[in-house]
Design a protein around this motif. Sequence first.
Motif, PDB file in Angstrom:
ATOM      1  N   LEU A 321      -4.273  41.645 -37.975  1.00 26.31           N
ATOM      2  CA  LEU A 321      -4.642  40.979 -39.223  1.00 26.31           C
ATOM      3  C   LEU A 321      -4.359  39.482 -39.184  1.00 26.31           C
ATOM      4  CD1 LEU A 321      -5.672  41.183 -42.108  1.00 26.31           C
ATOM      5  CD2 LEU A 321      -3.365  41.838 -42.828  1.00 26.31           C
ATOM      6  N   THR A 322      -3.242  39.085 -38.606  1.00 20.52           N
ATOM      7  CA  THR A 322      -2.909  37.659 -38.544  1.00 20.52           C
ATOM      8  C   THR A 322      -3.961  36.887 -37.758  1.00 20.52           C
ATOM      9  OG1 THR A 322      -0.535  38.120 -38.711  1.00 20.52           O
ATOM     10  CG2 THR A 322      -1.178  35.978 -37.823  1.00 20.52           C
ATOM     11  N   ALA A 323      -4.382  37.447 -36.622  1.00 24.18           N
ATOM     12  CA  ALA A 323      -5.400  36.786 -35.803  1.00 24.18           C
ATOM     13  C   ALA A 323      -6.745  36.764 -36.528  1.00 24.18           C
ATOM     14  CB  ALA A 323      -5.533  37.500 -34.460  1.00 24.18           C
ATOM     15  N   LEU A 324      -7.068  37.833 -37.255  1.00 21.29           N
ATOM     16  CA  LEU A 324      -8.325  37.860 -38.003  1.00 21.29           C
ATOM     17  C   LEU A 324      -8.337  36.755 -39.056  1.00 21.29           C
ATOM     18  CD1 LEU A 324     -10.154  41.009 -39.331  1.00 21.29           C
ATOM     19  CD2 LEU A 324      -9.933  38.991 -40.744  1.00 21.29           C
ATOM     20  N   ARG A 325      -7.231  36.604 -39.767  1.00 19.75           N
ATOM     21  CA  ARG A 325      -7.138  35.530 -40.765  1.00 19.75           C
ATOM     22  C   ARG A 325      -7.304  34.161 -40.112  1.00 19.75           C
ATOM     23  NH1 ARG A 325      -2.158  38.361 -43.920  1.00 19.75           N
ATOM     24  NH2 ARG A 325      -3.298  39.085 -45.772  1.00 19.75           N
ATOM     25  N   ALA A 326      -6.707  33.991 -38.936  1.00 19.59           N
ATOM     26  CA  ALA A 326      -6.829  32.708 -38.242  1.00 19.59           C
ATOM     27  C   ALA A 326      -8.279  32.466 -37.812  1.00 19.59           C
ATOM     28  CB  ALA A 326      -5.902  32.680 -37.028  1.00 19.59           C
ATOM     29  N   THR A 327      -8.988  33.546 -37.432  1.00 18.53           N
ATOM     30  CA  THR A 327     -10.379  33.419 -37.008  1.00 18.53           C
ATOM     31  C   THR A 327     -11.260  32.897 -38.131  1.00 18.53           C
ATOM     32  OG1 THR A 327     -10.185  35.171 -35.353  1.00 18.53           O
ATOM     33  CG2 THR A 327     -12.398  34.711 -36.190  1.00 18.53           C
ATOM     34  N   ILE A 328     -11.033  33.391 -39.343  1.00 22.08           N
ATOM     35  CA  ILE A 328     -11.920  33.009 -40.443  1.00 22.08           C
ATOM     36  C   ILE A 328     -11.445  31.769 -41.206  1.00 22.08           C
ATOM     37  CG2 ILE A 328     -12.750  35.355 -40.765  1.00 22.08           C
ATOM     38  CD1 ILE A 328     -10.906  35.581 -43.173  1.00 22.08           C
ATOM     39  N   ALA A 329     -10.191  31.378 -41.004  1.00 17.69           N
ATOM     40  CA  ALA A 329      -9.636  30.276 -41.802  1.00 17.69           C
ATOM     41  C   ALA A 329     -10.488  29.014 -41.701  1.00 17.69           C
ATOM     42  CB  ALA A 329      -8.200  29.991 -41.378  1.00 17.69           C
ATOM     43  N   ASP A 330     -10.844  28.634 -40.492  1.00 19.19           N
ATOM     44  CA  ASP A 330     -11.604  27.396 -40.310  1.00 19.19           C
ATOM     45  C   ASP A 330     -13.076  27.548 -40.688  1.00 19.19           C
ATOM     46  OD1 ASP A 330      -9.356  26.101 -39.438  1.00 19.19           O
ATOM     47  OD2 ASP A 330      -9.749  26.477 -37.304  1.00 19.19           O
ATOM     48  N   GLN A 331     -13.518  28.782 -40.927  1.00 21.64           N
ATOM     49  CA  GLN A 331     -14.918  28.995 -41.297  1.00 21.64           C
ATOM     50  C   GLN A 331     -15.123  28.974 -42.822  1.00 21.64           C
ATOM     51  OE1 GLN A 331     -16.953  32.153 -38.905  1.00 21.64           O
ATOM     52  NE2 GLN A 331     -14.936  32.532 -38.019  1.00 21.64           N
ATOM     53  N   LEU A 332     -14.028  29.053 -43.560  1.00 23.00           N
ATOM     54  CA  LEU A 332     -14.105  29.055 -45.020  1.00 23.00           C
ATOM     55  C   LEU A 332     -14.123  27.635 -45.568  1.00 23.00           C
ATOM     56  CD1 LEU A 332     -11.407  31.780 -45.809  1.00 23.00           C
ATOM     57  CD2 LEU A 332     -13.887  32.081 -45.974  1.00 23.00           C
ATOM     58  N   MET A 333     -14.750  27.484 -46.725  1.00 20.31           N
ATOM     59  CA  MET A 333     -14.606  26.230 -47.454  1.00 20.31           C
ATOM     60  C   MET A 333     -13.129  26.029 -47.792  1.00 20.31           C
ATOM     61  SD  MET A 333     -17.566  24.678 -48.015  1.00 20.31           S
ATOM     62  CE  MET A 333     -17.340  23.725 -49.528  1.00 20.31           C
ATOM     63  N   ARG A 334     -12.690  24.782 -47.818  1.00 21.86           N
ATOM     64  CA  ARG A 334     -11.265  24.503 -48.019  1.00 21.86           C
ATOM     65  C   ARG A 334     -10.748  25.139 -49.301  1.00 21.86           C
ATOM     66  NH1 ARG A 334      -7.869  20.813 -50.423  1.00 21.86           N
ATOM     67  NH2 ARG A 334      -6.019  20.255 -49.202  1.00 21.86           N
ATOM     68  N   ARG A 335     -11.515  25.038 -50.390  1.00 21.46           N
ATOM     69  CA  ARG A 335     -11.053  25.593 -51.666  1.00 21.46           C
ATOM     70  C   ARG A 335     -10.943  27.123 -51.587  1.00 21.46           C
ATOM     71  NH1 ARG A 335     -16.475  23.714 -54.769  1.00 21.46           N
ATOM     72  NH2 ARG A 335     -16.316  22.180 -53.103  1.00 21.46           N
ATOM     73  N   ASP A 336     -11.833  27.739 -50.804  1.00 20.93           N
ATOM     74  CA  ASP A 336     -11.777  29.195 -50.668  1.00 20.93           C
ATOM     75  C   ASP A 336     -10.653  29.615 -49.733  1.00 20.93           C
ATOM     76  OD1 ASP A 336     -13.962  29.503 -52.366  1.00 20.93           O
ATOM     77  OD2 ASP A 336     -15.403  29.354 -50.715  1.00 20.93           O
TER      78      ASP A 336
END
Length: 345
Positions: A321-336
């Motif tokens: 889960l931690t790696a999954l969150r890191a994978t998507i973090a930079d793909q999200l809009m900053r506010r999201d």
Amino acid sequence: MPGHDAADLAHRLGEHAEAVCRHYLSNGRRSGNYWTVGDVRNASGRSMFVRLRDSPKGPPGKWTDAATGEHGDLLDVIRESLGLVDFRDIADEARSFLAMPRAETEPRQERTRVPAPTGSTEASRRLVAMSKPIIATLVETYLRGRAIATLHGTGALRFHPHCYYRPDDYGPTETWPAMIAAVTDLDGRLTGAHRTWLAPDGSGKAPVDTPRRAMGDLLGHAVRFGVPGSVMAAGEGIETTLSLRCAMPDMAMAAALSAAHLAAILFPPTLERLYVIRDNDPAGDGARDSLIQRATDAGIEAIVLSPAMEDFNDDLRHLGLTALRATIADQLMRRDRFRYLKQAA
């Protein structure tokens, strides 16, 4: 089916065989001492023959499908034409019909009960209604085995312990436990259902040729988790979508069930930004491009979320889960990122 009760009901239905056929096999017609129709699920055609009168060949109500070799009685007709699963519901339907006024030889009239052919929206509603919540069932076991532990807000998922499965080669009908997913429109009305047949211990999918099948009206609709506001995510598969939801449990998400249906998913009127959950395959790429174009044309910002592996369930199971969150973090809009990933900070 319980033997004595089933035999009695089948006999009583056979005494009114033509009325039963006019009601549940309405796409057929009488031909001499038989009712002819396409199949037991009320398709148009003439390959299935239902005996209407007692004869040396057997009692009324018995039927044979010359195209497939299937055969049975009028209880089977009720089960298949309405998409019923449990004998209790089949028996209740038969008893209800036998209490109805009828005229054996009169032309078809409007009925108070509308048949629900297998695969229809009504059959989907019945299947969902006969299922139960997933907590402490094999569905929970199955999902946790896929590393999906965020199960609050999954009311669209249900469990049926004995869901009918019919092989594609017209082999004998089987029953397996199944995860049932309700497909709904934007107003929350149920339009279809998706079945994932499971192994008896919930350790994986059932050992059948097609362990996933959908039924009902699917185009534009989805299996929904959460109520969308201005932001939501949409993907193909239920498990892929639930995997991403483990990382962002507060974001509304929808599983369209296939690449083609993802491309056609309808947008909530409040939607301003759509995250497209991508699978790493050519069909996923085509669905992504079509959906992005539709969203853009509708004035909705569309952003793709891509997994590190084949899909987000692979990421969750193999990377964590931690790696999954890191994978998507930079793909999200900053506010999201701040709003939906704040619990990971």
